[in-house]
Structures are given as C-alpha cells and as structure tokens.
Design a protein around this motif. Structure first.
Motif, mmCIF file in Angstrom:
data_model
loop_
_atom_site.group_PDB
_atom_site.id
_atom_site.type_symbol
_atom_site.label_atom_id
_atom_site.label_comp_id
_atom_site.label_asym_id
_atom_site.label_seq_id
_atom_site.Cartn_x
_atom_site.Cartn_y
_atom_site.Cartn_z
ATOM 1 N N THR A 22 0.829 -1.202 0.000
ATOM 2 C CA THR A 22 0.000 0.000 0.000
ATOM 3 C C THR A 22 0.868 1.258 0.000
ATOM 4 O O THR A 22 0.534 2.270 -0.630
ATOM 5 C CB THR A 22 -0.925 0.012 1.231
ATOM 6 O OG1 THR A 22 -1.741 -1.159 1.217
ATOM 7 C CG2 THR A 22 -1.832 1.245 1.220
ATOM 8 N N ALA A 23 2.002 1.190 0.689
ATOM 9 C CA ALA A 23 2.898 2.347 0.753
ATOM 10 C C ALA A 23 3.537 2.639 -0.596
ATOM 11 O O ALA A 23 3.793 3.807 -0.932
ATOM 12 C CB ALA A 23 3.976 2.118 1.801
ATOM 13 N N ALA A 24 3.771 1.608 -1.410
ATOM 14 C CA ALA A 24 4.521 1.783 -2.661
ATOM 15 C C ALA A 24 3.916 2.837 -3.585
ATOM 16 O O ALA A 24 4.635 3.712 -4.069
ATOM 17 C CB ALA A 24 4.652 0.441 -3.369
ATOM 18 N N PRO A 25 2.593 2.811 -3.882
ATOM 19 C CA PRO A 25 2.050 3.836 -4.790
ATOM 20 C C PRO A 25 1.718 5.156 -4.112
ATOM 21 O O PRO A 25 1.438 6.145 -4.801
ATOM 22 C CB PRO A 25 0.766 3.174 -5.327
ATOM 23 C CG PRO A 25 0.315 2.295 -4.209
ATOM 24 C CD PRO A 25 1.585 1.788 -3.565
ATOM 25 N N LEU A 26 1.711 5.182 -2.764
ATOM 26 C CA LEU A 26 1.243 6.371 -2.051
ATOM 27 C C LEU A 26 2.366 7.211 -1.468
ATOM 28 O O LEU A 26 2.210 8.432 -1.327
ATOM 29 C CB LEU A 26 0.289 5.957 -0.921
ATOM 30 C CG LEU A 26 -0.993 5.223 -1.342
ATOM 31 C CD1 LEU A 26 -1.817 4.848 -0.120
ATOM 32 C CD2 LEU A 26 -1.818 6.083 -2.286
ATOM 33 N N LEU A 27 3.483 6.603 -1.121
ATOM 34 C CA LEU A 27 4.558 7.315 -0.437
ATOM 35 C C LEU A 27 5.767 7.458 -1.347
ATOM 36 O O LEU A 27 5.829 6.881 -2.431
ATOM 37 C CB LEU A 27 4.949 6.568 0.840
ATOM 38 C CG LEU A 27 3.825 6.320 1.861
ATOM 39 C CD1 LEU A 27 4.380 5.590 3.077
ATOM 40 C CD2 LEU A 27 3.164 7.618 2.264
ATOM 41 N N SER A 28 6.743 8.223 -0.864
ATOM 42 C CA SER A 28 8.017 8.346 -1.572
ATOM 43 C C SER A 28 8.814 7.068 -1.395
ATOM 44 O O SER A 28 8.434 6.157 -0.648
ATOM 45 C CB SER A 28 8.804 9.528 -1.014
ATOM 46 O OG SER A 28 9.146 9.280 0.355
ATOM 47 N N LEU A 29 9.960 6.989 -2.083
ATOM 48 C CA LEU A 29 10.826 5.810 -1.925
ATOM 49 C C LEU A 29 11.287 5.698 -0.475
ATOM 50 O O LEU A 29 11.303 4.595 0.094
ATOM 51 C CB LEU A 29 12.037 5.926 -2.860
ATOM 52 C CG LEU A 29 13.074 4.801 -2.740
ATOM 53 C CD1 LEU A 29 12.456 3.458 -3.078
ATOM 54 C CD2 LEU A 29 14.280 5.092 -3.636
ATOM 55 N N ARG A 30 11.638 6.829 0.141
ATOM 56 C CA ARG A 30 12.076 6.799 1.545
ATOM 57 C C ARG A 30 10.959 6.283 2.443
ATOM 58 O O ARG A 30 11.196 5.444 3.317
ATOM 59 C CB ARG A 30 12.500 8.198 1.962
ATOM 60 C CG ARG A 30 12.976 8.284 3.400
ATOM 61 C CD ARG A 30 13.375 9.708 3.748
ATOM 62 N NE ARG A 30 13.816 9.822 5.127
ATOM 63 C CZ ARG A 30 14.182 10.951 5.710
ATOM 64 N NH1 ARG A 30 14.168 12.080 5.007
ATOM 65 N NH2 ARG A 30 14.580 10.976 6.969
ATOM 66 N N GLY A 31 9.738 6.781 2.222
ATOM 67 C CA GLY A 31 8.623 6.327 3.039
ATOM 68 C C GLY A 31 8.337 4.851 2.849
ATOM 69 O O GLY A 31 7.981 4.142 3.812
ATOM 70 N N THR A 32 8.480 4.374 1.604
ATOM 71 C CA THR A 32 8.245 2.952 1.334
ATOM 72 C C THR A 32 9.289 2.090 2.034
ATOM 73 O O THR A 32 8.966 1.043 2.621
ATOM 74 C CB THR A 32 8.279 2.706 -0.189
ATOM 75 O OG1 THR A 32 7.301 3.525 -0.821
ATOM 76 C CG2 THR A 32 7.998 1.251 -0.499
ATOM 77 N N ILE A 33 10.560 2.518 1.990
ATOM 78 C CA ILE A 33 11.615 1.755 2.651
ATOM 79 C C ILE A 33 11.407 1.747 4.163
ATOM 80 O O ILE A 33 11.565 0.703 4.828
ATOM 81 C CB ILE A 33 12.996 2.335 2.287
ATOM 82 C CG1 ILE A 33 13.284 2.090 0.807
ATOM 83 C CG2 ILE A 33 14.086 1.720 3.159
ATOM 84 C CD1 ILE A 33 14.559 2.747 0.321
ATOM 85 N N ILE A 34 11.050 2.901 4.730
ATOM 86 C CA ILE A 34 10.803 2.968 6.180
ATOM 87 C C ILE A 34 9.655 2.033 6.554
ATOM 88 O O ILE A 34 9.714 1.326 7.577
ATOM 89 C CB ILE A 34 10.491 4.417 6.596
ATOM 90 C CG1 ILE A 34 11.762 5.272 6.485
ATOM 91 C CG2 ILE A 34 9.930 4.461 8.014
ATOM 92 C CD1 ILE A 34 11.525 6.748 6.757
ATOM 93 N N THR A 35 8.601 2.011 5.726
ATOM 94 C CA THR A 35 7.476 1.113 6.000
ATOM 95 C C THR A 35 7.930 -0.342 5.955
ATOM 96 O O THR A 35 7.557 -1.164 6.812
ATOM 97 C CB THR A 35 6.358 1.344 4.976
ATOM 98 O OG1 THR A 35 5.950 2.705 5.023
ATOM 99 C CG2 THR A 35 5.165 0.448 5.255
ATOM 100 N N GLY A 36 8.778 -0.691 4.974
ATOM 101 C CA GLY A 36 9.261 -2.069 4.871
ATOM 102 C C GLY A 36 10.125 -2.468 6.050
ATOM 103 O O GLY A 36 9.968 -3.575 6.608
ATOM 104 N N VAL A 37 11.054 -1.587 6.432
ATOM 105 C CA VAL A 37 11.930 -1.896 7.572
ATOM 106 C C VAL A 37 11.098 -2.014 8.855
ATOM 107 O O VAL A 37 11.323 -2.916 9.680
ATOM 108 C CB VAL A 37 13.015 -0.802 7.713
ATOM 109 C CG1 VAL A 37 13.796 -0.995 9.014
ATOM 110 C CG2 VAL A 37 13.958 -0.841 6.515
ATOM 111 N N THR A 38 10.132 -1.098 9.024
ATOM 112 C CA THR A 38 9.285 -1.136 10.222
ATOM 113 C C THR A 38 8.488 -2.430 10.282
ATOM 114 O O THR A 38 8.374 -3.061 11.350
ATOM 115 C CB THR A 38 8.333 0.073 10.232
ATOM 116 O OG1 THR A 38 9.100 1.264 10.188
ATOM 117 C CG2 THR A 38 7.463 0.056 11.480
#
Length: 338
Positions: free
Chosen positions: A23-39
């Motif tokens: 869900t983060a991939a199309p909505l957030l920036s690359l940084r936000g997507t990576i932070i979501t994945g790590v979290t």
C-alpha cells in the motif's frame, strides 16, 4: 501488530505486514516505502521474540517473505514514479500542442469580446477533433468552428491543417465565400493525403463567421454544422442557415456557390458557436442538452460568464460524463464606449 497481540499464537498477521508495504509503494516516496518495509520487518521480528519463538523454519520463511515484499514494494515505488513522470511529460506535451494548434482567441477587438473553451472527450486528453480559430483581418474579425469526422491523430492532423489554412486564407480572401472555398480545397487535399478514397470517408462540419469592422451584423457560412445560438436582450434562439450545405470536404457531391447569411448583431448580443459535443450531451434518461431551452431566461454580461455558466450546466446535465469533444466560442458585441 495489534492483531498479533490480540489473537492466539497460531494466528499470523504476516499478510497484513506485506499489505502495508504494498500500500505504501504507490502512495509514499521511496524513503517512506523503505521505512514502511523496515518497520514491518522489525515489528514482525519483535512479535516472534515476544511470543518466544526461536528461529524455526516457519519463522525464517515468514521473515523472508516480509523482507522480499519490502524489496518488491521499493521496486514498484520506483516503477510507478517513472511511469508518473512519463505521464506528466505526455500531458505537458499535449498542453503545448493544444496551445500551438488551438491558441486562445484575442479577448477584445473593437466592440467585440471573445471567449473560448475546449473539453476533450478523454479526460486526460488536451486536444481532439474539434477546432476553433479567430483572426483579426483587414475585412473584419473572422472566426471558424469545426468538427472533424473521426478520432485520434488523423483528426488532430486535420485540425492543424484546417486551422493553418484558415489563418492564411482569412487574411487574403476578400469574401467569406472565397475563404470557405479555400478551406474546401485544403480539406479535400488533406482527405486525399490521408488515403480516403471517397468524399464520404472524411469531412469536417464547419461554420465560418465574419464580423465587419463597421456595422452591427455578422455574416455566416454554415457547412453542415450545428446552428449557432444568438443571445439577445429579450430572446435566445438558434440561427438556422437559410440554405443547408454539405460539410467541408464533400463539395464534389453537391457543387455550387457558397451561401452567405447576414444576421443582425446589435449591442449587447452574444453569438455562441459550438460543436455537437454540446447539443449531443445526454442526461441519465438519454435526453439531449438544449442550450436555448436551458438559457431562455438567462442573460450574461460577458462571453466568459456565459461559457462558465454553460459548462457548469452541461456537467450537471450529464453528471460529468463525456462522450464527445466539445468546443465553444462566444462573441459579444458591446458598446463602443464600454
């Protein structure tokens, strides 16, 4: 994590960790997507520690799945970013093409005020098969509105050829009839160049208007186009041609001289030129839009005000649906002292 904590140990929320990252991939920036994945990975690992798991095959498999989805989400984020960049570039090019092919008309010319609007049938498109043009000439202001048969790039090429011919011929031809004859020749050549075999395979419905420098009238040549609407102080009516003619590009089927109608245009009057995308707009019951009926009791102080009200009313009528391109050109004759 909340579901992990509030359900039995046998229930896993791993799918929801994956859903969060995708869900983060199309909505957030690359940084936000990576932070979501790590979290997501850290929280899943923390849940294993909380419940006392110790590196079983199922734990490793679940953590591997979460890590893999995190990588995929980052890849999808970059892919969507590049697609969005290309789409924006295409939109910018389309806007530039529209401004080159369909430039905004002059706002004023003597006692005349102008306004134009264009809406393509495809929401993301900027230009289609409808056209308009306004040229200030030694013979007065000359205008054209037209609708090309067909869609796509062939229609856009026909629009560009027609407008180019109109701009050149409007400055040279002495009479409106001669101007329309030049348009007929140019459109016929364009049809042949496009590979159409007969006149029936390509044409443009068009209306050409001339506003003399002196006088309160307008001269019209209608070649198979919807009749314009004349807004007077006390009435609103269609200006039907006294003699119907075939569209531009079909003159070989019915050769003959062009017929010019002269219509009074007193101070305060507005002439609305439009393509059939306006009158063929339908509501949910299938009823066509009728500008004369809808604006029988309405009066407007400027052509811009008229077109804004007209478009808003059409959108209400159709509930936002678009089935055809729509071009609008309004000309108001105001007092010379205004």
């Amino acid at each position: 994590m909340v579901i992990d904590l509030s359900t039995p140990r046998a229930v896993s929320a791993a799918a929801l960790y994956a859903a969060a990252m995708l869900t983060a991939a199309p909505l957030l920036s690359l940084r936000g997507t990576i932070i979501t994945g790590v979290t997501a990975f850290v929280l899943d690992l923390a849940m294993f520690a909380y419940f006392g798991y110790r590196g079983s095959a199922s734990e490793v498999s679940e953590l591997s799945m979460v890590a893999t989805v995190a990588v995929i989400a980052a890849f999808l984020n970059r892919l969507l970013y590049h697609l969005q960049t290309r789409l924006q570039s295409a939109r910018d090019i389309a806007i530039a093409v529209q401004q080159a092919v369909l430039p905004d008309p002059p706002q004023t010319s003597g006692p005349l005020r102008f306004a134009a609007r264009y809406e393509a049938a495809q929401e993301d498109a900027q230009i289609g098969g409808d056209l308009y043009a306004v040229v200030n000439t030694p013979f007065g202001v000359r205008c054209m509105i037209g609708d090309v048969r067909g869609k796509g790039l062939d229609a856009v090429r026909a629009v560009a050829a027609s407008i180019g011919t109109f701009h050149e011929a409007a400055l040279r031809e002495n009479s409106l009839a001669e101007l329309v004859e030049r348009l007929e020749q140019a459109i016929t050549l364009e049809i042949q160049r496009a590979g159409n075999v007969t006149e029936l395979e390509g044409f443009i419905t068009g209306l050409v208007a001339e506003f003399p420098r002196h006088g309160k009238e307008v001269r019209l040549v209608n070649r198979g186009h919807p009749a314009p609407v004349l807004f007077l102080r006390d009435t609103v009516r269609y200006v039907e041609p006294s003699q119907w003619a075939l569209p531009l590009g079909m003159a070989a089927l019915a050769p003959g001289p062009e017929h010019v109608d002269t219509v009074a245009l007193p101070e305060g009057a507005t002439l609305l030129l439009y393509t059939d995308g306006l009158t063929e707009a339908r509501d949910k019951k299938g009823d066509f839009y009728d500008p004369v009926d809808r604006f029988a009791q309405s009066r407007f102080s400027s052509p811009n005000t008229l077109l804004d009200a007209l478009l808003a009313d059409v959108h209400r009528h159709t509930r936002g649906r678009r089935t055809d391109d729509m071009a609008l050109l309004a000309i108001t004759h105001i007092s010379d002292n205004t």
